[in-house]
Design an enzyme around this catalytic site. Structure first.
Site, PDB file in Angstrom:
ATOM      1  N   TYR A 123      44.097  45.834  41.961  1.00  0.00           N
ATOM      2  CA  TYR A 123      44.853  46.740  41.333  1.00  0.00           C
ATOM      3  C   TYR A 123      44.886  48.506  42.561  1.00  0.00           C
ATOM      4  O   TYR A 123      45.004  49.398  41.832  1.00  0.00           O
ATOM      5  CB  TYR A 123      44.411  47.338  40.220  1.00  0.00           C
ATOM      6  CG  TYR A 123      44.290  46.659  38.958  1.00  0.00           C
ATOM      7  CD1 TYR A 123      44.829  45.236  39.176  1.00  0.00           C
ATOM      8  CD2 TYR A 123      44.514  46.612  37.444  1.00  0.00           C
ATOM      9  CE1 TYR A 123      45.431  44.128  38.082  1.00  0.00           C
ATOM     10  CE2 TYR A 123      44.365  45.443  36.527  1.00  0.00           C
ATOM     11  CZ  TYR A 123      45.139  43.778  36.581  1.00  0.00           C
ATOM     12  OH  TYR A 123      45.412  43.354  36.019  1.00  0.00           O
ATOM     13  N   LYS A 170      36.413  33.693  42.181  1.00  0.00           N
ATOM     14  CA  LYS A 170      37.535  32.337  42.372  1.00  0.00           C
ATOM     15  C   LYS A 170      37.109  32.664  43.974  1.00  0.00           C
ATOM     16  O   LYS A 170      37.615  32.722  44.411  1.00  0.00           O
ATOM     17  CB  LYS A 170      39.156  32.929  41.818  1.00  0.00           C
ATOM     18  CG  LYS A 170      39.445  31.915  42.525  1.00  0.00           C
ATOM     19  CD  LYS A 170      39.563  30.949  41.551  1.00  0.00           C
ATOM     20  CE  LYS A 170      40.893  29.762  41.490  1.00  0.00           C
ATOM     21  NZ  LYS A 170      40.196  28.430  40.871  1.00  0.00           N
ATOM     22  N   ASP A 203      38.690  30.384  35.998  1.00  0.00           N
ATOM     23  CA  ASP A 203      39.721  29.174  35.217  1.00  0.00           C
ATOM     24  C   ASP A 203      38.962  28.972  34.038  1.00  0.00           C
ATOM     25  O   ASP A 203      39.102  28.324  32.896  1.00  0.00           O
ATOM     26  CB  ASP A 203      40.307  28.267  35.897  1.00  0.00           C
ATOM     27  CG  ASP A 203      40.264  28.087  36.614  1.00  0.00           C
ATOM     28  OD1 ASP A 203      39.468  28.613  37.960  1.00  0.00           O
ATOM     29  OD2 ASP A 203      40.364  26.756  37.267  1.00  0.00           O
ATOM     30  N   ASP A 227      40.931  42.858  33.794  1.00  0.00           N
ATOM     31  CA  ASP A 227      41.783  42.806  32.576  1.00  0.00           C
ATOM     32  C   ASP A 227      42.029  41.906  32.011  1.00  0.00           C
ATOM     33  O   ASP A 227      42.512  41.833  30.658  1.00  0.00           O
ATOM     34  CB  ASP A 227      43.036  43.353  33.596  1.00  0.00           C
ATOM     35  CG  ASP A 227      44.020  44.366  32.760  1.00  0.00           C
ATOM     36  OD1 ASP A 227      43.793  44.111  31.809  1.00  0.00           O
ATOM     37  OD2 ASP A 227      44.884  44.061  33.691  1.00  0.00           O
TER      38      ASP A 227
END
Length: 332
Positions: A123, A170, A203, A227
């Site tokens: 972002y 991740k 995930d 987000d």
């Protein structure tokens, strides 16, 4: 008295802000209210989405509450929220997610807080076109950004009596960027021996949040993941209309409704002020007015439990004004 910058916003923003200020005035919150504009209304009146007068007010007061704003699509306009986060270095996006009585939801007994890094990651907007058919976006993670958001999350857990922090990442794929974030968060976690720390791949975190969200208390994560997870969690408890939010930094703190401006119902006295009122509760807690914050939250829960009080979006029979009337009546 504390000077507070009030930004009503667009669409339903002015309606719900009026009701929130009514409640704050009723409990004699220690604020002097200084109203300024942002969003489409500001663009139409002064030619800027985020006027200098609004920026100056936040710089001076260090505290603001903001209704939903609209950033026009196209025309090169930058998101107001992103602009504010960068201008005031609001590095911590804090989103409490809680099941509320009277609000139909997917998952009962949810009480967790997402602490999202707010200034870097994808972002940051570092992008380029390599050629006509290839675009590149840079994911930037720093030790400084990772450490301060992790510390904010662990401090929040300690301050609110929580015993568990989940660091979402991740790093199994992005071994350098997410690896750095995870490493730094774990280093911070070791300094809080009373808090249990676990790392969760993003995930898997999504699956766990859908199947057993009650296991989470505080989630610390990066900008993009935060987000996505914030909206997922809002969906568990009734949607963005019942979830508050805050953007907090060393220079300022801005408390806001995270839902949209809903122009289709603007001016019809139908809007639900619950999210913005809970953001005001967070603001009171931020300045140490916990007794007033607790009183408003208790009154809000009582009003939500009454089908005749709560608004139509929550299958109730109340209006924006009458719902606020019920909250004030509960406050006595």
């Amino acid at each position: 008295m504390t000077k507070l910058t009030v930004i009503p916003g667009d669409g339903i923003g002015p309606e719900i802000m009026t009701q929130v200020v009514r409640v704050l005035q009723h409990v004699k919150a220690p604020f002097e209210y200084e109203e300024h504009q942002a969003g489409e209304v500001a663009l139409h009146t002064v030619g800027e989405l985020l006027p200098k007068a609004t920026i100056d007010s936040i710089n001076k007061n260090k505290l603001a509450i903001k209704g939903p704003t609209t950033t026009p699509v196209g025309g090169g306009h930058k998101s107001i929220n992103v602009t504010m986060r960068q201008l005031f270095d609001l590095y911590a996006n804090v989103r409490p997610v809680r099941s509320l009585p009277g609000v139909k939801c997917v998952a009962p007994d949810v009480d967790l807080t997402i602490v999202r890094e707010n200034t870097e990651d994808l972002y940051a907007g570092i992008e380029r076109m390599i050629d006509d058919n290839t675009a590149e976006s840079i994911k930037r993670i720093t030790r400084k950004g990772s450490e301060r958001i992790a510390r904010y999350g662990f401090d929040l857990a300690q301050r609110t009596g929580k015993s568990k922090v989940a660091v979402v990442h991740k790093a199994n794929i992005m071994k350098m960027s997410d690896g750095l974030f995870l490493k730094v968060a774990q280093e911070v976690g070791w300094q809080y021996p009373s808090i249990s720390t676990k790392d969760v791949i993003v995930d898997n975190a999504c699956m766990q949040l859908v199947t057993k969200p009650q296991q989470f208390e505080v989630i610390v994560t990066q900008n993009l993941y935060g987000d996505i997870l914030s909206d997922l969690c809002a969906g568990l408890v009734g949607g963005l209309g019942v979830v508050p939010g805050a953007n907090i930094g060393e220079k300022a703190a801005i408390f806001e409704a995270v839902h949209g401006s809903a122009p289709d119902i603007a001016g019809q006295n139908k809007a639900n002020p619950t999210a913005l009122l809970q953001s005001a509760v967070m603001m009171l807690q931020h300045i140490g007015e916990n007794t007033k914050a607790d009183a408003i939250m208790k009154a809000l829960i009582a009003a939500l439990s009454d089908v005749n009080a709560r608004t139509g979006d929550l299958s109730g029979h109340g209006s924006t004004t009458s719902f606020t009337d019920a909250i004030i009546q509960q406050l006595g």
